[in-house]
Scaffold this active site. Structure first.
Site, PDB file in Angstrom:
ATOM      1  N   HIS A 132      72.841  22.999  35.510  1.00  0.00           N
ATOM      2  CA  HIS A 132      72.184  23.168  34.204  1.00  0.00           C
ATOM      3  C   HIS A 132      70.743  22.671  34.285  1.00  0.00           C
ATOM      4  CE1 HIS A 132      72.758  23.257  29.634  1.00  0.00           C
ATOM      5  NE2 HIS A 132      71.526  22.798  29.807  1.00  0.00           N
TER       6      HIS A 132
ATOM      7  N   HIS B  23      66.716  24.194  33.218  1.00  0.00           N
ATOM      8  CA  HIS B  23      65.857  25.261  32.685  1.00  0.00           C
ATOM      9  C   HIS B  23      64.585  25.305  33.523  1.00  0.00           C
ATOM     10  CE1 HIS B  23      68.198  25.520  28.845  1.00  0.00           C
ATOM     11  NE2 HIS B  23      68.506  24.270  29.183  1.00  0.00           N
TER      12      HIS B  23
ATOM     13  N   GLU C  36      76.024  20.215  21.344  1.00  0.00           N
ATOM     14  CA  GLU C  36      74.911  19.280  21.579  1.00  0.00           C
ATOM     15  C   GLU C  36      74.394  18.882  20.180  1.00  0.00           C
ATOM     16  OE1 GLU C  36      71.389  21.087  23.162  1.00  0.00           O
ATOM     17  OE2 GLU C  36      70.547  19.209  23.952  1.00  0.00           O
TER      18      GLU C  36
ATOM     19  N   ASP D  46      68.919  19.122  32.901  1.00  0.00           N
ATOM     20  CA  ASP D  46      68.443  19.922  31.762  1.00  0.00           C
ATOM     21  C   ASP D  46      66.948  20.264  31.896  1.00  0.00           C
ATOM     22  OD1 ASP D  46      69.080  21.301  29.439  1.00  0.00           O
ATOM     23  OD2 ASP D  46      69.113  19.545  28.129  1.00  0.00           O
ATOM     24  N   ASP D  47      66.081  19.321  31.574  1.00  0.00           N
ATOM     25  CA  ASP D  47      64.618  19.525  31.600  1.00  0.00           C
ATOM     26  C   ASP D  47      63.988  18.218  32.106  1.00  0.00           C
ATOM     27  OD1 ASP D  47      64.704  22.096  29.845  1.00  0.00           O
ATOM     28  OD2 ASP D  47      65.764  20.619  28.644  1.00  0.00           O
TER      29      ASP D  47
HETATM   30  N1  ADE Z   1      66.384  24.516  26.119  1.00  0.00           N
HETATM   31  C1  ADE Z   1      65.933  23.611  27.000  1.00  0.00           C
HETATM   32  N2  ADE Z   1      66.616  22.455  26.876  1.00  0.00           N
HETATM   33  C2  ADE Z   1      67.525  22.639  25.871  1.00  0.00           C
HETATM   34  C3  ADE Z   1      68.505  21.840  25.263  1.00  0.00           C
HETATM   35  N3  ADE Z   1      68.731  20.588  25.661  1.00  0.00           N
HETATM   36  N4  ADE Z   1      69.223  22.369  24.261  1.00  0.00           N
HETATM   37  C4  ADE Z   1      69.010  23.617  23.859  1.00  0.00           C
HETATM   38  N5  ADE Z   1      68.101  24.428  24.402  1.00  0.00           N
HETATM   39  C5  ADE Z   1      67.349  23.942  25.399  1.00  0.00           C
HETATM   40 ZN    ZN Z   2      69.970  23.017  28.449  1.00  0.00          ZN
END
Ligand code: ADE
Ligand code: ZN
Length: 327
Positions: A9, A11, A192, A270-271
């Site tokens: 996961h 992005h 989430e 995630d990011d």
């Molecule tokens: N896009 C990037 N990170 C995200 C997240 N944590 N939740 C939803 N969309 C996202």
């Molecule tokens: Zn995400």
């Protein structure tokens, strides 16, 4: 740091180092200075604001060549954290505006960069095409068409990211059906910012086999048991949830309780630059919070490899690398 890791996961734009985006913006004379803090990191107040900053940070990413360079930078960071396999969310919304021809060029550029990174660092990337929920179901259909056109051994999945508070999973059923018919495997961000009912809806209405986050399933133990029994895999991103204020600390994160109750848990970032994290940091924080030893992380990496959407040959290679590290 040195434990081999499997990330499911991530992005691609969300993994962009802030310096990379700042330099690209300066080169193209695009003013996005407002999205950075005084130390040069991304600056946002809450989840909604995070989504705004995320989208603003994609503005200088205008060409396939930009995405080629971004992919090399992102995979270098992941590999430095010990990641050997990365399943990455790719969004035609940002790559050519959902035009199939443009998307082919962007995805080809990303793939060429991934091939170079694999030769350079031994890291393997596979793509999950991902519409953005708050852009609406119509745009998601166009994204699904892009996904179907490029489905294969490299584009292996279809997902849904963005603002979970907007719309319902069933609004996206057409897009998910189209992706499934094209042979893509399915995941969806849920649980989430939405509660357990959001996870239930994604499972029932979209037929996903993995859930992005899904942490808030913990608020309904019958749902947790159903997830455990059906073998649905959670793509957990504890550092992301803590940074966005969903839980006050790693110790308060439900990953440990979900695992103890038999759910297949995996760990991702995630990011990462948005949340000041890396895969190595996630492992370290989890080890400290729950006293997890290498055996737990080994099990998580193998669960992740088994849940990856890649072909069996690629999976075997990843599992062999994990086994070699055990020996
Ligand atoms: N896009 C990037 N990170 C995200 C997240 N944590 N939740 C939803 N969309 C996202
Ligand atoms: Zn995400």
């Amino acid at each position: 740091m040195s434990l081999p890791k499997v990330e499911l996961h991530l992005h691609l734009e969300g993994a962009a180092p802030p310096r990379f985006i700042r330099d690209l913006a300066a080169k193209k004379k695009i003013d996005i200075s407002g999205i950075f803090d005084e130390r040069g990191g991304y600056s946002y107040r809450d989840f909604r604001d995070f989504l705004r900053v995320y989208e603003a940070a994609t503005e200088p990413l205008k060409t396939p060549e930009d995405y080629h360079r971004l992919t090399l930078a992102v995979l270098e960071e992941s590999a430095a954290s010990g990641v050997i396999y990365s399943e990455t969310f790719l969004s035609p919304d940002f790559c050519g505006g959902r035009d199939v021809g443009a998307w082919r060029e962007y995805s080809q550029a990303i793939r060429e960069a991934a091939d170079l990174a694999e030769k350079r660092d031994g890291i393997v990337l596979r793509g999950i095409v991902t519409p953005i929920r708050h852009f609406g179901p119509e745009k998601a259909r166009e994204v699904a068409r892009c996904a179907a056109e490029t489905a294969g051994d490299w584009i292996v999945g279809f997902g849904l990211a963005g603002d979970e508070k907007i719309g319902k999973p069933k609004d996206f059923a057409w897009a998910f059906d189209a992706a499934r018919e094209a042979g893509l495997r399915l995941t969806c961000h849920a649980g989430e910012w939405g509660g357990p009912e959001s996870v239930r809806d994604a499972i029932r209405d979209l037929g996903v086999e993995r859930i992005g986050h899904g942490v808030r399933a913990i608020e309904d133990l019958a749902l947790v048991d159903e997830i455990a029994e059906t073998g649905i895999v959670l793509e957990l991103c504890p550092g992301s949830n803590v940074a966005l204020g969903l839980y006050p600390s790693f110790r308060a994160h439900p990953i440990h309780r979900l695992r103890e109750r038999g759910v297949k848990v995996t760990v991702s970032t995630d990011d990462p630059p948005f949340f000041h994290t890396t895969m190595a940091r996630e492992y370290r924080m989890l080890a400290e919070a729950f006293d997890w030893d290498e055996g737990v992380f080994d099990e998580i990496a193998k669960t992740s490899a088994k849940a990856a959407f890649c072909d069996e040959g690629t999976r075997d290679k990843i599992l062999k690398r994990l086994e070699k590290a055990d020996a």
